[in-house]
Design a protein around this motif. Sequence first.
Motif, mmCIF file in Angstrom:
data_model
loop_
_atom_site.group_PDB
_atom_site.id
_atom_site.type_symbol
_atom_site.label_atom_id
_atom_site.label_comp_id
_atom_site.label_asym_id
_atom_site.label_seq_id
_atom_site.Cartn_x
_atom_site.Cartn_y
_atom_site.Cartn_z
ATOM 1 N N HIS A 76 0.856 -1.210 0.000
ATOM 2 C CA HIS A 76 0.000 0.000 0.000
ATOM 3 C C HIS A 76 0.880 1.245 0.000
ATOM 4 N N HIS A 132 1.358 5.416 -2.009
ATOM 5 C CA HIS A 132 0.919 6.469 -2.936
ATOM 6 C C HIS A 132 2.201 7.205 -3.355
ATOM 7 N N ARG A 168 4.404 17.989 1.358
ATOM 8 C CA ARG A 168 3.387 18.768 2.089
ATOM 9 C C ARG A 168 3.819 19.012 3.538
ATOM 10 N N TYR A 209 -6.343 16.246 10.798
ATOM 11 C CA TYR A 209 -6.169 15.811 9.404
ATOM 12 C C TYR A 209 -7.399 16.191 8.579
ATOM 13 N N ILE A 220 -5.257 15.924 0.526
ATOM 14 C CA ILE A 220 -5.276 15.273 -0.787
ATOM 15 C C ILE A 220 -5.526 16.303 -1.896
ATOM 16 N N TYR A 241 -4.307 11.207 -6.824
ATOM 17 C CA TYR A 241 -4.053 12.639 -6.690
ATOM 18 C C TYR A 241 -4.413 13.372 -7.992
ATOM 19 N N HIS A 294 -10.576 9.052 -4.059
ATOM 20 C CA HIS A 294 -9.689 9.329 -2.922
ATOM 21 C C HIS A 294 -10.221 10.526 -2.124
ATOM 22 N N PHE A 337 -11.566 5.550 -0.763
ATOM 23 C CA PHE A 337 -11.359 5.993 0.625
ATOM 24 C C PHE A 337 -12.737 6.018 1.288
ATOM 25 N N HIS A 341 -9.277 1.662 1.283
ATOM 26 C CA HIS A 341 -9.011 2.375 2.534
ATOM 27 C C HIS A 341 -10.284 2.317 3.378
ATOM 28 N N GLU A 394 -10.289 4.167 8.975
ATOM 29 C CA GLU A 394 -9.158 4.927 9.537
ATOM 30 C C GLU A 394 -9.687 5.979 10.518
ATOM 31 N N HIS A 400 -5.779 0.160 6.669
ATOM 32 C CA HIS A 400 -5.837 1.140 7.776
ATOM 33 C C HIS A 400 -6.395 0.452 9.025
ATOM 34 N N ASP A 441 2.225 2.798 3.390
ATOM 35 C CA ASP A 441 1.326 3.919 3.039
ATOM 36 C C ASP A 441 2.119 5.123 2.521
ATOM 37 N N ASN A 466 3.226 8.233 1.352
ATOM 38 C CA ASN A 466 2.490 9.306 0.672
ATOM 39 C C ASN A 466 2.899 10.640 1.271
ATOM 40 N N PRO A 467 2.625 11.749 0.564
ATOM 41 C CA PRO A 467 3.139 13.042 1.040
ATOM 42 C C PRO A 467 2.378 13.628 2.225
ATOM 43 N N GLY A 468 1.224 13.056 2.563
ATOM 44 C CA GLY A 468 0.405 13.656 3.618
ATOM 45 C C GLY A 468 0.487 12.947 4.945
ATOM 46 N N SER A 469 0.170 11.655 4.940
ATOM 47 C CA SER A 469 0.026 10.985 6.228
ATOM 48 C C SER A 469 1.171 10.046 6.573
HETATM 49 O O1 NIG Z 1 -3.672 6.364 3.168
HETATM 50 N N1 NIG Z 1 -6.338 7.967 3.948
HETATM 51 C C1 NIG Z 1 -6.320 8.342 2.769
HETATM 52 N N2 NIG Z 1 -5.285 8.477 1.975
HETATM 53 C C2 NIG Z 1 -3.933 8.505 2.338
HETATM 54 C C3 NIG Z 1 -3.486 9.873 2.641
HETATM 55 C C4 NIG Z 1 -3.156 10.567 1.445
HETATM 56 C C5 NIG Z 1 -2.734 11.972 1.673
HETATM 57 O O2 NIG Z 1 -2.946 12.582 2.739
HETATM 58 O O3 NIG Z 1 -2.174 12.464 0.712
HETATM 59 C C6 NIG Z 1 -3.627 7.539 3.449
HETATM 60 O O4 NIG Z 1 -3.336 7.917 4.582
#
Ligand code: NIG
Length: 411
Positions: free
Chosen positions: A77, A79, A86, A99, A109, A149, A182, A219, A247, A250, A270, A321, A323-326
């Motif tokens: 998993h 992204h 970010r 979040y 996102i 994205y 997403h 998601f 997803h 979560e 998640h 997981d 990814n640029p956010g979480s």
């Molecule tokens: O797996 N939960 C949803 N999507 C991603 C987060 C993606 C993001 O914040 O860019 C995740 O945590």
Amino acid sequence: MRLVLKNIGKLLGVENEPTPFVAGARMEHINVIDDAWLVIEQEKIVCYGTGEVLPFTDDEVLDCKGGMVMPAFCDSHTHLVYAGSREREYEDKIRGLSYEEIAKRGGGILNSASLMAATEESQLFDLSLPRVMEILKSGTGAVEIKSGYGLNTGDELKMLRVIKRLREETPLTIRSTFLGAHAFPDAYKNNRDQYVQLVVEEMIPAVAGEQLADYIDVFCDRGFFSVEQTDRILEAGQKNGLIPKIHANELDYSGGIQVGVKYEAQSVDHLEYIGSNELDALKSGNTMPTLLPGASFFLGLDYAPARKLIEAGLPVALASDYNPGSSPSGNMEFVMSLGITQLKMLPNEVFNAVTQNGAYAMGVEGFLGSITPGKLANLILTVPMPGFGFMPYSYGTSQIQKVIINGEIQS
Ligand code: NIG
Ligand code: FE
């Protein structure tokens, strides 16, 4: 030419006839051969044994000098195709925004989607390639990568084409997942069903038409896609040959696990919120519960109840997981460390979660995830360690000495 690995301190994860995944109390067990050797030919594991090995004169020989050899990680998993970082949002988080609040302000996102729209396909490839090479060096031999994205047909296809190119131009085994569902783009914030319609009627047929994805993701969580919307999307995916990997749970008891199991999802991921209904749903199918402790760590959220799942006799996979956010890291050694420290999993359980069960969660268990004759030789050679448990224990310090992908030692 054959590659012969000799003086292996411990060969970990040996399975002559592997089951598709390892569940419940069996997760505590891994098969180990002490003082071992292993032979690789034409990308594949041919045989292994214990004691002295007598290589042929034209064999390439790697002296492991007592290090351990194990299957490379299967990170089911990620992204990791994204356009910009970010870290600024983390400041908002430190100042107290959640979040979900960051997402509502156009961060999260949607922020990644704006950056994606402004990035050309070739540039996106150039940004993503180093991430793939970085995880390869960190011991990942197979990775699942999602779109999500883009949030419009053109940009979703752009992401999936980049994933396809990564699959063609890097040695990793890559599986691709379409994640048009997403988030809801701003233009659809007052008419979410219209976006679902776009996903169902335009995006899914386009993705399937170009054969750009193996899996479909949604998601399904509080504030994002509802169970009904997820159901519509998974049904359309199923008609187009896309298997779900979603997803779920979560942020709340979203019903995502149940709808995933209904559509025979490969995995549901998640799972911070698990009650008895969720456990019952998981027990009724063959969907892999996949936990992403990196996201809980980075967002400061609760961790998924791994023990509850294992004690219910279920399997567990762990993934990054990335990814640029979480979870801005694809480091599976760190994921293993979170597995033991935060999820309270035993080292052997963590081992199974990142190898065999990770392979199942991305549908590659037939040829990856264990040391089995005939499987692809995607392997990690560690430095000498007192036991496997030392690897997740020594968090932040890599124990990896070399990585072998498709039978080739990576530099
Ligand atoms: O797996 N939960 C949803 N999507 C991603 C987060 C993606 C993001 O914040 O860019 C995740 O945590
Ligand atoms: Fe994710």
